[in-house]
Design a protein around this motif. Structure first.
Motif, PDB file in Angstrom:
ATOM      1  N   UNK A   8      74.735   3.129 -41.466  1.00 47.26           N
ATOM      2  CA  UNK A   8      73.895   3.887 -42.658  1.00 47.26           C
ATOM      3  C   UNK A   8      72.817   4.640 -42.245  1.00 47.26           C
ATOM      4  N   UNK A   9      71.998   3.938 -41.215  1.00 47.48           N
ATOM      5  CA  UNK A   9      70.888   4.663 -40.854  1.00 47.48           C
ATOM      6  C   UNK A   9      71.288   5.834 -40.060  1.00 47.48           C
ATOM      7  N   UNK A  10      72.280   5.703 -39.426  1.00 47.29           N
ATOM      8  CA  UNK A  10      72.469   6.934 -38.615  1.00 47.29           C
ATOM      9  C   UNK A  10      72.858   8.394 -39.640  1.00 47.29           C
ATOM     10  N   UNK A  11      73.547   7.894 -40.516  1.00 51.55           N
ATOM     11  CA  UNK A  11      74.016   8.867 -41.658  1.00 51.55           C
ATOM     12  C   UNK A  11      72.986   9.549 -42.412  1.00 51.55           C
ATOM     13  N   UNK A  12      71.882   8.435 -42.941  1.00 46.15           N
ATOM     14  CA  UNK A  12      70.938   8.761 -43.635  1.00 46.15           C
ATOM     15  C   UNK A  12      69.861   9.628 -42.725  1.00 46.15           C
ATOM     16  N   UNK A  13      69.899   9.427 -41.512  1.00 47.81           N
ATOM     17  CA  UNK A  13      68.958  10.209 -40.561  1.00 47.81           C
ATOM     18  C   UNK A  13      69.416  11.569 -40.366  1.00 47.81           C
ATOM     19  N   UNK A  14      70.602  11.714 -40.236  1.00 48.36           N
ATOM     20  CA  UNK A  14      71.481  12.922 -39.873  1.00 48.36           C
ATOM     21  C   UNK A  14      71.300  13.904 -41.036  1.00 48.36           C
ATOM     22  N   UNK A  15      71.512  13.401 -42.397  1.00 51.15           N
ATOM     23  CA  UNK A  15      71.202  14.066 -43.385  1.00 51.15           C
ATOM     24  C   UNK A  15      69.698  14.517 -43.750  1.00 51.15           C
ATOM     25  N   UNK A  16      68.793  13.596 -43.358  1.00 47.43           N
ATOM     26  CA  UNK A  16      67.311  14.107 -43.418  1.00 47.43           C
ATOM     27  C   UNK A  16      67.126  15.137 -42.501  1.00 47.43           C
ATOM     28  N   UNK A  17      67.575  15.165 -41.381  1.00 47.72           N
ATOM     29  CA  UNK A  17      67.508  16.214 -40.365  1.00 47.72           C
ATOM     30  C   UNK A  17      68.208  17.420 -40.559  1.00 47.72           C
ATOM     31  N   UNK A  18      69.268  17.481 -41.257  1.00 46.46           N
ATOM     32  CA  UNK A  18      69.927  18.708 -41.691  1.00 46.46           C
ATOM     33  C   UNK A  18      69.145  19.262 -42.803  1.00 46.46           C
TER      34      UNK A  18
END
Length: 87
Positions: A8-18
């Protein structure tokens, strides 16, 4: 990926970066950031060690802050002319 919490942290961070990378005014910076983000997450997709995942998450968080800071600085100096590709 090890554990649902990390996922969940990885997906959230990925979306934030994009999302943050989309705020670059320059097409070249925007596309470079998108490529680097996607490539880095693809490279580390198979990580299972919790320490390695935490290290990569920390690195990504630092890069998110850099992207946010750079987009703000870029906006201070005005948007460059649009490229032919963007029109």
């Amino acid at each position: 990926m090890a554990g649902a919490g990390h996922k969940m942290k990885v997906l959230s961070l990925y979306k934030q970066l994009l999302r943050a990378s989309q705020k670059f005014d320059s097409y070249n910076y925007r596309m470079y950031a998108l490529r680097r983000i996607r490539d880095a997450f693809r490279e580390n997709r198979a990580l299972t060690d919790n320490a390695a995942i935490a290290s990569e998450l920390s690195y990504a968080q630092k890069n998110l802050e850099i992207i946010k800071r750079q987009t703000i600085i870029g906006q201070l100096y005005g948007a460059p002319d649009k490229l032919v590709i963007e029109k």
